[in-house]
Motif scaffolding. Structure first.
Motif, PDB file in Angstrom:
ATOM      1  N   GLU A   1       0.850  -1.191   0.000  1.00 18.10           N
ATOM      2  CA  GLU A   1       0.000   0.000   0.000  1.00 18.10           C
ATOM      3  C   GLU A   1       0.884   1.238   0.000  1.00 18.10           C
ATOM      4  O   GLU A   1       1.996   1.212   0.536  1.00 18.10           O
TER       5      GLU A   1
ATOM      6  N   SER B   1      -4.498   5.573   3.002  1.00 19.62           N
ATOM      7  CA  SER B   1      -5.370   4.492   3.456  1.00 19.62           C
ATOM      8  C   SER B   1      -6.225   3.994   2.301  1.00 19.62           C
ATOM      9  O   SER B   1      -6.604   4.766   1.409  1.00 19.62           O
ATOM     10  N   ARG B   2      -6.543   2.704   2.322  1.00 16.40           N
ATOM     11  CA  ARG B   2      -7.349   2.102   1.262  1.00 16.40           C
ATOM     12  C   ARG B   2      -8.818   2.474   1.457  1.00 16.40           C
ATOM     13  O   ARG B   2      -9.361   2.367   2.558  1.00 16.40           O
TER      14      ARG B   2
ATOM     15  N   PHE C   1      -6.895   4.750  -2.964  1.00 16.59           N
ATOM     16  CA  PHE C   1      -6.286   5.158  -1.705  1.00 16.59           C
ATOM     17  C   PHE C   1      -6.572   6.631  -1.438  1.00 16.59           C
ATOM     18  O   PHE C   1      -6.620   7.453  -2.360  1.00 16.59           O
TER      19      PHE C   1
ATOM     20  N   VAL D   1      -5.436   7.515  -6.552  1.00 18.65           N
ATOM     21  CA  VAL D   1      -5.098   8.169  -5.289  1.00 18.65           C
ATOM     22  C   VAL D   1      -5.862   9.484  -5.220  1.00 18.65           C
ATOM     23  O   VAL D   1      -5.794  10.299  -6.146  1.00 18.65           O
TER      24      VAL D   1
END
Length: 237
Positions: free
Chosen positions: A44, A49-50, A58, A186
């Motif tokens: 990751e 954070s996912r 993310f 992202v």
């Protein structure tokens, strides 16, 4: 934050472009991309954070994403010559680099039916493009249609299930539809927003388009072949 990709594999450094025996663009960029992924993407992206389990989306604050994106910019700088000389200045899909968006307030993930669409003006090109055997009778049916419609074309549709994200940004009037599954996505939260709102609509079935092609001339497994002329679809059977 910075990332040095001048020699990520530890091998001998590449010669300067003006001294190289062949253009720098001929050097494959895979080792740069793999080195970047090992440090900044897998498993990751650090500091992010996912959004949804199992999906490469993310989230992070504006500062966190800008810091992370600096490494991505460094990567693109390392392979810039290859992109400009071999890819017409556009990052190709096969590199599978993530897309980065800023000022995001909300994202909606949808599951939709998509299709790989190709057009042909003769039967030979169509037959050469498919792996499935096309029976002689089927080839004759397609040829008959093309002879009857000299301005027409054959359009093949191979359906598949696609995932897309509808991204709502503070500076955009309408959401932006982004395909993310190959390279990842992202998202930076809009300044002042603690977290991007995530809506998972993968379980909602979308209605079929009213202007979709109907009455195929030929069906090969899941693939369908249509005869199309002047934005109209002609019945094949």
């Amino acid at each position: 934050m910075s990332l040095s990709l001048d020699n990520p594999t530890g091998a001998a450094a590449l010669p300067a472009r003006d001294r190289a025996g062949k253009p720098f663009a001929d050097a494959p960029p895979q080792h740069y991309i793999e080195a970047w992924r090992a440090q900044w993407w897998n498993p990751e992206p650090p500091g992010l954070s996912r959004a949804l389990e199992g999906l490469p989306i993310f989230l992070g604050s504006d500062d966190a994403v800008r810091g992370w994106a600096e490494a991505l910019c460094n990567l693109c700088g390392s392979i810039e010559a290859h992109i400009n000389d071999n890819c017409r200045g556009r990052v190709p899909r096969w590199m599978k680099l993530p897309k980065v968006l800023f000022g995001v307030e909300r994202v909606t993930v949808v599951r939709c039916e998509a299709k790989d669409s190709r057009s042909f003006t003769n039967v030979a090109d169509f037959v050469a493009s498919v792996r499935t055997t096309v029976e002689v009778a089927d080839q004759e049916r397609l040829s008959d249609w093309l002879r009857a419609h000299p301005e027409g074309k054959l359009v093949s549709h191979a359906p598949f299930v696609d995932l897309a994200a509808h991204v709502y940004s503070r500076h955009d009037d309408k959401p932006r539809r982004v395909r993310f599954y190959e390279g990842g996505l992202v998202l930076a939260a809009a300044p002042g927003l603690e977290r991007v709102a995530v809506d998972d609509h993968r379980g909602i079935v979308r209605k079929l388009r009213s202007n979709r092609y109907v009455n195929p001339l030929l069906e090969l497994g899941k693939m369908r072949v249509y005869g199309v002329e002047q934005q109209m679809t002609f019945r094949g059977r």
